[in-house]
Design an enzyme around this catalytic site. Structure first.
Site, PDB file in Angstrom:
ATOM      1  CG  ASP A 192      56.348  18.840   7.425  1.00 45.38           C
ATOM      2  OD1 ASP A 192      57.052  19.748   6.470  1.00 45.38           O
ATOM      3  OD2 ASP A 192      55.217  18.457   7.328  1.00 45.38           O
ATOM      4  CE  LYS A 214      54.502  25.131   6.107  1.00 44.55           C
ATOM      5  NZ  LYS A 214      53.451  24.628   5.684  1.00 44.55           N
ATOM      6  CB  THR A 275      46.876  11.179  12.666  1.00 48.03           C
ATOM      7  OG1 THR A 275      46.493  12.576  12.891  1.00 48.03           O
ATOM      8  CG2 THR A 275      45.752  10.322  13.201  1.00 48.03           C
TER       9      THR A 275
END
Ligand SMILES: C[S@@+](CC[C@H](N)C(=O)[O-])C[C@H]1O[C@@H](n2cnc3c(N)ncnc32)[C@H](O)[C@@H]1O
Length: 401
Positions: A192, A214, A275
């Site tokens: 990613d 993306k 995260t």
């Protein structure tokens, strides 16, 4: 001693002694599939309850205990008893580990470490005349195997697999040890945009790298296509790491990728990552909870409606993917009852060299972001905890902090 790996599945092992050394080895033999008989007048706490697969004779050793056995391990704590057991075993032509005098036995258990990969276990075993030195060396090698670039790919054909790996917020130093092991076992890495790109440089040149990055408003590779790439490579017998930003299961579509693998019958491991929801505020010195300031937090996507969140400024709200919808998110929070003076911050590109923090009271946050030209990726933090970060006092308009 000559180092030899043996298959202990279904092998009868006699363990003499019921102390902690015996307990440790008994568990190791059982893990390899051995059948263990333990002879000892008493067992230490580590053998309570007695592990499945162990038969215990609550007494001293008798010669017939060696009947039908293929490996003997003696660790009674009494050098003379261990020497007698070792002599008995040797008389019968049995391998014997003498834990109290390793050099006097006919076999030795090396200092061992294992690295589990989806294509099998890689074992490290160190033997030397000095067990402490063996353990230290083993620890060093095991650590390097888990953390340093090393090509762990099997060279023989193997069945394919997928690992959905959380890559953390972008700094390669925040990858987990498991993430590194899998990356160095993979034939293909599907990465990613927000995953730590620097780790690619540590991979062998023939590892296939597929960039499915993306960016906001621009989705070069649709999710169904990503799923197809994962499944197709795994079905071709390759090990695939899907390296994702942050944690795969925090607003990361990891669940969908796992479902696609499961539907295709492809084994899929999911590895948690650090995260951005928690680590990017931290990078700006903002704890999401702090004793006396905040006891809890919510993590939401900027594309969601926010009215049902607690409105007290002691409750921290973290918004991911929130830049393009910031003005609307602020309006929703204020309409729900959150104080427009509630401290807020936007952290762009957390953990990366060009990290930037913009602070403002909630009601002014959208204007401040527009003035500063804030761009994704960024994490929005709203709540009293923002005042604990170093940027709050410097940046907020006078009279609002
Ligand atoms: C699709 S979500 C994925 C979140 C990811 N699964 C996680 O646990 O961090 C992408 C969003 O994460 C946030 N993000 C990820 N990495 C970031 C970084 N280094 N700095 C700031 N925001 C980041 C941004 O809000 C971005 O829009």
């Amino acid at each position: 001693m000559f180092s030899l790996a043996v298959d202990l599945r279904g092998v009868d092992v006699l363990a003499v002694g019921g102390g902690p050394v015996s307990a440790r080895r008994i568990r190791a033999f059982l893990a390899e599939g051995a059948r263990v008989t333990c002879v000892a007048p008493v067992l230490c706490g580590d053998l309570h309850p007695l592990p499945d697969g162990v038969t215990w004779h609550e007494r001293e050793l008798v010669d017939s205990d060696l009947d039908g056995v293929r490996l003997v391990h003696t660790a009674t704590g009494d050098h003379e008893v261990d020497a007698r057991v070792a002599a008995l075993a040797t008389e019968r032509g049995l391998w014997c580990v003498n834990a109290s005098a390793v050099q006097e036995g006919t076999a030795a258990v090396p200092a061992r470490a294992q690295v589990d990969t989806p294509s099998g276990v890689v074992s490290v075993a160190v033997t030397s005349s000095d067990p402490v030195r063996s353990v230290q060396l083993r620890n060093r090698i095991a650590h390097d195997l888990r953390t340093q670039p090393a090509d762990l790919r099997p060279r023989r054909a193997h069945s394919g697999w997928v690992a959905l790996v959380g890559g953390g917020p972008g700094d390669a130093g925040l990858l987990t040890a498991r993430a590194l092991t899998l990356l160095h076992t993979a034939d293909v890495v599907v990465i990613d945009r927000l995953a730590p790109q620097a780790v690619l440089e540590t991979l062998d040149p023939d590892v296939i790298v597929v960039d499915v990055g993306k960016s906001t408003g621009h989705h070069p590779v649709p999710q169904t296509e990503i799923n197809r790439i994962l499944v197709e490579h795994a079905r071709a017998g390759l090990g695939v790491v899907r390296l994702k930003g942050g944690d795969p299961f925090v607003l990361g579509r990891g669940g969908e990728e796992r479902e696609a693998c499961e539907a295709a019958g492809v084994p899929c491991e999911v590895v948690p990552g650090i995260t951005s929801a928690l680590s990017v505020p931290l990078a700006a010195g903002i704890p999401v909870t702090h004793r006396g300031v905040s006891k809890g937090f919510s993590v939401v996507s900027g594309h969601e409606e926010l009215p049902w969140l607690p409105i007290a400024s002691a409750h921290t709200v973290v918004i991911l993917m929130g830049v393009s919808t910031l003005r609307q998110s602020v309006a929703d929070l204020v309409a729900a009852g959150r104080d427009p003076l509630c401290p807020a911050a936007i952290i762009e590109r957390g953990w990366l060299p060009d990290q930037r923090v913009t602070c403002a009271p909630l009601g002014e946050l959208a204007d401040a972001a527009e003035t500063a030209g804030v761009r994704a990726p960024a994490v929005v933090v709203i709540g009293d905890v923002v005042t604990l970060g170093p940027d709050w006092t410097e940046n907020v308009p006078a009279g609002t902090s």
